[in-house]
Design a protein around this motif. Structure first.
Motif, PDB file in Angstrom:
ATOM      1  N   VAL A 169      -2.238 -14.309 -43.219  1.00 60.50           N
ATOM      2  CA  VAL A 169      -2.723 -15.668 -43.459  1.00 60.50           C
ATOM      3  C   VAL A 169      -2.018 -16.655 -42.534  1.00 60.50           C
ATOM      4  O   VAL A 169      -2.653 -17.497 -41.901  1.00 60.50           O
ATOM      5  N   LEU A 170      -0.703 -16.554 -42.442  1.00 66.14           N
ATOM      6  CA  LEU A 170       0.104 -17.578 -41.774  1.00 66.14           C
ATOM      7  C   LEU A 170       0.458 -17.232 -40.333  1.00 66.14           C
ATOM      8  O   LEU A 170       1.078 -18.040 -39.639  1.00 66.14           O
ATOM      9  N   GLY A 171       0.073 -16.032 -39.888  1.00 64.30           N
ATOM     10  CA  GLY A 171       0.279 -15.691 -38.486  1.00 64.30           C
ATOM     11  C   GLY A 171       1.651 -15.105 -38.202  1.00 64.30           C
ATOM     12  O   GLY A 171       2.382 -14.716 -39.111  1.00 64.30           O
ATOM     13  N   PRO A 172       2.039 -15.059 -36.899  1.00 58.85           N
ATOM     14  CA  PRO A 172       3.303 -14.424 -36.510  1.00 58.85           C
ATOM     15  C   PRO A 172       4.510 -15.140 -37.125  1.00 58.85           C
ATOM     16  O   PRO A 172       4.548 -16.368 -37.162  1.00 58.85           O
ATOM     17  N   GLN A 173       5.473 -14.357 -37.602  1.00 64.32           N
ATOM     18  CA  GLN A 173       6.663 -14.896 -38.256  1.00 64.32           C
ATOM     19  C   GLN A 173       7.905 -14.272 -37.637  1.00 64.32           C
ATOM     20  O   GLN A 173       7.872 -13.117 -37.206  1.00 64.32           O
ATOM     21  N   THR A 209      -0.538  -0.984 -50.063  1.00 61.12           N
ATOM     22  CA  THR A 209      -0.723  -1.232 -48.636  1.00 61.12           C
ATOM     23  C   THR A 209      -0.923  -2.713 -48.338  1.00 61.12           C
ATOM     24  O   THR A 209      -0.815  -3.129 -47.176  1.00 61.12           O
ATOM     25  N   GLU A 210      -1.240  -3.504 -49.366  1.00 62.50           N
ATOM     26  CA  GLU A 210      -1.548  -4.930 -49.195  1.00 62.50           C
ATOM     27  C   GLU A 210      -0.714  -5.737 -50.176  1.00 62.50           C
ATOM     28  O   GLU A 210      -0.846  -5.559 -51.388  1.00 62.50           O
ATOM     29  N   VAL A 211       0.133  -6.620 -49.665  1.00 59.04           N
ATOM     30  CA  VAL A 211       0.899  -7.522 -50.520  1.00 59.04           C
ATOM     31  C   VAL A 211       0.342  -8.933 -50.346  1.00 59.04           C
ATOM     32  O   VAL A 211       0.252  -9.432 -49.222  1.00 59.04           O
ATOM     33  N   HIS A 212      -0.078  -9.538 -51.454  1.00 60.99           N
ATOM     34  CA  HIS A 212      -0.544 -10.935 -51.469  1.00 60.99           C
ATOM     35  C   HIS A 212       0.360 -11.692 -52.417  1.00 60.99           C
ATOM     36  O   HIS A 212       0.624 -11.227 -53.534  1.00 60.99           O
ATOM     37  N   ARG A 213       0.802 -12.889 -52.031  1.00 64.14           N
ATOM     38  CA  ARG A 213       1.648 -13.687 -52.920  1.00 64.14           C
ATOM     39  C   ARG A 213       1.794 -15.098 -52.359  1.00 64.14           C
ATOM     40  O   ARG A 213       1.276 -15.399 -51.271  1.00 64.14           O
ATOM     41  N   GLY A 214       2.513 -15.939 -53.090  1.00 61.58           N
ATOM     42  CA  GLY A 214       2.682 -17.324 -52.685  1.00 61.58           C
ATOM     43  C   GLY A 214       3.612 -17.442 -51.487  1.00 61.58           C
ATOM     44  O   GLY A 214       4.510 -16.618 -51.272  1.00 61.58           O
ATOM     45  N   ALA A 215       3.408 -18.491 -50.701  1.00 59.18           N
ATOM     46  CA  ALA A 215       4.184 -18.683 -49.473  1.00 59.18           C
ATOM     47  C   ALA A 215       5.656 -18.952 -49.760  1.00 59.18           C
ATOM     48  O   ALA A 215       6.491 -18.891 -48.850  1.00 59.18           O
ATOM     49  N   ASP A 216       6.012 -19.231 -51.017  1.00 56.68           N
ATOM     50  CA  ASP A 216       7.431 -19.412 -51.344  1.00 56.68           C
ATOM     51  C   ASP A 216       8.213 -18.117 -51.123  1.00 56.68           C
ATOM     52  O   ASP A 216       9.444 -18.151 -51.039  1.00 56.68           O
ATOM     53  N   LEU A 301     -10.922 -14.518 -45.884  1.00 56.03           N
ATOM     54  CA  LEU A 301      -9.497 -14.809 -45.695  1.00 56.03           C
ATOM     55  C   LEU A 301      -9.290 -15.845 -44.596  1.00 56.03           C
ATOM     56  O   LEU A 301      -8.422 -16.711 -44.683  1.00 56.03           O
ATOM     57  N   GLU A 302     -10.109 -15.782 -43.545  1.00 61.05           N
ATOM     58  CA  GLU A 302      -9.944 -16.665 -42.388  1.00 61.05           C
ATOM     59  C   GLU A 302     -10.136 -18.139 -42.756  1.00 61.05           C
ATOM     60  O   GLU A 302      -9.671 -19.019 -42.041  1.00 61.05           O
ATOM     61  N   ARG A 303     -10.857 -18.413 -43.844  1.00 61.19           N
ATOM     62  CA  ARG A 303     -11.117 -19.813 -44.201  1.00 61.19           C
ATOM     63  C   ARG A 303     -10.000 -20.399 -45.071  1.00 61.19           C
ATOM     64  O   ARG A 303     -10.001 -21.601 -45.337  1.00 61.19           O
ATOM     65  N   VAL A 304      -9.086 -19.595 -45.560  1.00 59.07           N
ATOM     66  CA  VAL A 304      -8.021 -20.112 -46.428  1.00 59.07           C
ATOM     67  C   VAL A 304      -7.117 -21.026 -45.598  1.00 59.07           C
ATOM     68  O   VAL A 304      -6.599 -20.603 -44.562  1.00 59.07           O
ATOM     69  N   PRO A 305      -6.935 -22.285 -46.013  1.00 55.92           N
ATOM     70  CA  PRO A 305      -6.091 -23.195 -45.229  1.00 55.92           C
ATOM     71  C   PRO A 305      -4.647 -22.671 -45.157  1.00 55.92           C
ATOM     72  O   PRO A 305      -4.151 -22.066 -46.100  1.00 55.92           O
TER      73      PRO A 305
END
Ligand SMILES: [Zn+2]
Length: 316
Positions: A169-173, A209-216, A301-305
């Motif tokens: 979602v947030l790109g390279p980190q 294989t997929e972890v989804h969670r809050g940006a915190d 997913l691409e539309r999520v701000p």
């Protein structure tokens, strides 16, 4: 640093991982719905795991309430829910293995001592960097606790250098864990495994294989990657969703009562309106009320701000 191991051959498996420390609110609803849509639209399995290692705050009654809230939203999962605290034996085995390999060491520093070591006082809730005081200081747990006169925690020996990964979602980190956090606790002084270790082992055990969670939790991903590498475990794909903030820019968690799903439901708000609000916040054009299931194949997913979402006081 070795490149990430990708596991395209493993079946797509994701998880919902609430902490049973309180009621779910709109921010949780958003994270769980986006997660569920992104998993279900690709035919992935969905696990439910209650992360209850925070013994001071976790309550069994919240587990049931969370499951009721998820069902109300229209979110389902496969198989029985897993409760994190029921698998402590294998967490202890992993801790012992890391210590035996010299990758972790006992630390007897108190929080007050660590604060004094900071060259400049930190502001707010920023984590204190651990300066490595106890690296090589104690050879055994018994020696550490006898000499220091207090219980010891176990710290992971963090290598220097940057950890890089691509968030979906947030790109390279990039994070330099040693420079910002230092060697971090993987077992607390009461010998409870810390969240970072538990989540890594639980994800591996469940074939996640997929972890989804809050940006915190974005920054803690770097710590989890380090533990996965040390333990020879695969690295899932990460998806961090920006948080929901109120009009003053505070996290919704601070005002959980007024915006809890239970309060909305008790006030006669249909789940379909909560779902519609979440969908609009994720860039979808939807009617005023819509079911979660109807949007499985609409979600993108691409539309999520990539910026935090503001709660403006109304679901409309
Ligand atoms: Zn120490």
């Amino acid at each position: 640093m070795t490149p990430l191991r990708l596991h395209s051959t493993r079946p797509l498996t994701g998880r919902l991982a609430p902490s049973p420390t309180g009621a779910l609110h709109l921010g949780h609803a958003r994270t769980f719905l986006l997660t569920w849509w992104h998993l279900r639209q690709r035919g992935a399995s969905v696990h439910l795991r209650h992360e209850d290692l925070d013994a001071g705050r976790a309550r069994p009654e919240h587990q049931q309430a969370i499951e009721d809230d998820l069902r109300w939203l229209g979110v389902d999962w496969d198989g029985p829910p897993v409760v994190q605290s029921r698998g402590l034996d294998r967490l202890q085995a992993a801790l012992a293995a890391l210590h035996a390999r010299g990758l972790a060491y006992w630390c007897t520093c108190s929080r007050a001592e660590l604060r004094q070591l900071q060259s400049a006082p930190q502001l707010g809730e920023l984590e204190l960097r651990y300066p490595g005081t106890c690296r090589g200081r104690w050879s055994t747990l018994e020696e550490a606790e006898r000499e220091a006169g207090r219980e010891a925690g176990l710290r992971f020996r963090v290598p220097s250098g940057e950890i890089r990964f691509v968030d979906q979602v947030l790109g390279p980190q990039r994070f330099d864990v040693q420079a910002t956090v230092g060697d971090f606790l993987i077992s607390r002084r009461d010998k409870t495994p810390a969240y970072q270790l538990a989540v890594v082992l639980d994800d591996a055990d469940a074939g996640i294989t997929e972890v989804h969670r809050g940006a915190d939790l974005l920054a803690s991903t770097a710590r989890q990657l380090l533990l996965q590498r040390a333990l020879g475990l695969p690295t899932p794909r990460y998806h961090h969703f920006p948080l929901v903030l109120d009009a003053e820019g505070r996290r919704l968690a601070k005002r959980v009562d007024s915006l809890s799903l239970a309060t909305l439901r008790a006030g006669g708000v249909p789940a379909e309106r909560v779902v519609a609000w979440v969908a609009r916040s994720a860039g979808l054009s939807v009617p005023r009320a819509v079911s979660a299931r109807e949007l499985i194949h609409e979600f993108t997913l691409e539309r999520v701000p990539t910026q935090p979402v503001r709660w403006l006081g109304t679901l409309d």
